[in-house]
Design a protein around this motif. Structure first.
Motif, PDB file in Angstrom:
ATOM      1  N   ASN A   5       0.059  -1.497  -0.117  1.00  9.67           N
ATOM      2  CA  ASN A   5       0.097   0.071  -0.056  1.00  9.67           C
ATOM      3  C   ASN A   5       1.302   1.041   0.276  1.00  9.67           C
ATOM      4  OD1 ASN A   5       0.173   1.215   2.547  1.00  9.67           O
ATOM      5  ND2 ASN A   5      -0.224  -0.789   3.387  1.00  9.67           N
ATOM      6  N   ALA A  37       0.465   4.836   1.182  1.00  9.42           N
ATOM      7  CA  ALA A  37      -0.270   6.108   1.532  1.00  9.42           C
ATOM      8  C   ALA A  37      -0.413   7.899   0.753  1.00  9.42           C
ATOM      9  CB  ALA A  37       0.718   6.533   2.949  1.00  9.42           C
ATOM     10  N   LYS A  74      -0.057  10.039   4.903  1.00  5.35           N
ATOM     11  CA  LYS A  74       1.410   9.865   5.430  1.00  5.35           C
ATOM     12  C   LYS A  74       0.990   9.180   6.989  1.00  5.35           C
ATOM     13  CE  LYS A  74       3.874   9.621   1.811  1.00  5.35           C
ATOM     14  NZ  LYS A  74       3.040   9.040   0.320  1.00  5.35           N
ATOM     15  N   SER A 110      -4.472   5.614   2.533  1.00  5.08           N
ATOM     16  CA  SER A 110      -3.655   4.178   1.916  1.00  5.08           C
ATOM     17  C   SER A 110      -4.267   4.249   0.648  1.00  5.08           C
ATOM     18  CB  SER A 110      -3.089   3.087   1.799  1.00  5.08           C
ATOM     19  OG  SER A 110      -4.083   2.384   2.169  1.00  5.08           O
ATOM     20  N   SER A 166       2.186   0.425   9.123  1.00  5.41           N
ATOM     21  CA  SER A 166       1.516   0.888   7.908  1.00  5.41           C
ATOM     22  C   SER A 166       1.147  -1.327   7.650  1.00  5.41           C
ATOM     23  CB  SER A 166       2.820   0.754   6.847  1.00  5.41           C
ATOM     24  OG  SER A 166       3.794   0.604   7.088  1.00  5.41           O
ATOM     25  N   ARG A 203      -2.388  -1.276   6.932  1.00 10.58           N
ATOM     26  CA  ARG A 203      -3.007  -1.170   5.813  1.00 10.58           C
ATOM     27  C   ARG A 203      -3.239  -1.850   4.675  1.00 10.58           C
ATOM     28  NH1 ARG A 203      -0.293   4.831   6.390  1.00 10.58           N
ATOM     29  NH2 ARG A 203       1.036   3.384   4.625  1.00 10.58           N
ATOM     30  N   ASP A 242       8.306   8.404  -0.223  1.00 17.99           N
ATOM     31  CA  ASP A 242       7.580   7.723   1.381  1.00 17.99           C
ATOM     32  C   ASP A 242       9.427   7.989   2.186  1.00 17.99           C
ATOM     33  OD1 ASP A 242       4.836   6.741   1.080  1.00 17.99           O
ATOM     34  OD2 ASP A 242       5.279   5.875  -0.678  1.00 17.99           O
TER      35      ASP A 242
END
Ligand code: 2P0
Length: 338
Positions: free
Chosen positions: A31, A33, A36, A54, A159, A162, A301
């Motif tokens: 995923n 984001a 973020k 995300s 994360s 997600r 990222d």
């Protein structure tokens, strides 16, 4: 340990039940984001300070199989290669598996394959821990709701909570100290023309992990207190943009959110800079193209690579302008959020 207590709370009577199957196997997507996650309120439980949002990259991700091993220690295979148990990769996995080692004698054999472009900053830990939790659920036959599995995945990597769904996903920060209200959920919204392109700048391993970087930001940036408010506005704007299918609004908010996160990192002590000269050249290219009328935006990222967001109509132009390592249709079918 708070994490073990959380696992016990989720599994309830199932905690310490024996595996119901010989093997559990599952796939979880990567995923990215759009708003973020950057900062934790609880390090052990990976509880975030803010919610985040995300979109999954369908087809790109991790497939993991897990079975019980009658041996002295765990066996871990990544992309058909045995991984030494004293490597950082194995240690993190083994530490997570400890939560599910109900008797000290249990060991696991974990086989993981990933089709994520190496070093693309595609947070392989997110799809990795999500796939592992889904595989554990199958091995033990827990049959837990995905919301509970999302909490378990979060204990491996924030994360990862997600990465249990395709499509748009929101991770609710929650407020509870035990994290039982901090999980992700899929958003019933799709955008068939939305595309994402990966612009690879470097495949070298990052010098500072996002885990360390986000913690340093929280503890040393004088500007961190502005971040939660920024995120609150961005989350509302992103959902509104998706509901209206207003691509320019979505792109503006997503790009500004990523730039704000990277700006924050520059204000840490010592400063953190993932952006390289090549990243900046690419950003300028995006801005020039946009000025000339093409709807293209980027997000970034914890690494130098950019992910471009654009619409299907511009695919030929974007491919011609940028050297993309992958071009992904985010919603390949009408029912792609579950
Ligand atoms: C995100 N990142 O929302 C943000 C944006 C990187 C930049 O989540 O410590 O591997 O395991 O909770 O989830 C990467 O951090 O950190 C990340 P941990 P994680 O995607």
């Amino acid at each position: 340990m708070k994490a073990i207590a959380a696992v016990k709370q989720i599994l309830g009577n199932l905690y310490s039940s024996l595996p119901q199957h010989k093997i559990g196997s599952a796939f979880a997507p990567v995923n990215i984001a759009l708003c973020k996650y950057w900062g934790k309120r609880d390090i052990e439980l990976n509880l975030p300070i803010t919610s985040s949002f995300s979109v999954a990259l369908p087809e790109l991700g991790t497939r993991t199989s897990i079975s019980i091993l009658h041996g002295e220690h765990d066996r871990i295979q990544l992309n058909n290669q045995d991984i030494a148990i004293n490597t950082q990769f194995a240690e993190r996995l083994i530490e997570f598996l400890d939560f599910f080692r109900f008797t000290s004698k249990i060991h696991f054999s974990v086989t993981t394959t990933s089709n994520i472009p190496i070093g693309a900053g595609l947070a392989s830990s997110a799809s990795g821990f999500a796939a592992l939790v889904l595989a554990l659920d199958k091995l033990f036959g827990w049959g837990l709701p995905k919301q509970q599995l999302s909490i378990l995945a979060r204990l491996g990597s924030g994360s990862a909570c997600r990465s249990l769904w395709n499509g748009f996903v929101k991770w609710h920060a929650g407020t509870a100290a035990d994290g039982m209200d901090s999980f992700a959920e899929p958003m019933a919204m799709i955008w068939p023309d939305l595309m994402l392109g990966i612009c690879m700048v470097s495949t070298a391993e990052k010098k500072i992990s996002s885990r360390t970087a986000m913690q340093r930001t929280v503890t040393t940036s004088k500007y961190y207190n502005m971040w939660p408010e920024q995120v609150m506005h961005d989350l509302v704007a992103i959902e509104a943009a998706i509901n209206k299918q207003d691509f320019n609004l979505l792109g503006e908010v997503v790009e500004a959110n990523a730039l704000a996160m990277h700006a924050l990192m520059l204000t840490t002590q010592p400063p953190i800079l993932y952006t390289t000269a090549t990243t900046i050249t690419l950003m300028e290219k995006v801005w020039q193209l946009r000025k000339a009328g093409t709807q293209v935006y980027f997000t970034q990222d914890a690494g130098p690579n950019l992910k471009l967001l654009f619409l299907r109509k511009d695919i030929a132009l974007i491919k011609k302008t940028f050297n993309l390592s992958s071009v992904i249709t985010l919603f390949p079918s009408d029912e792609y959020y579950e």
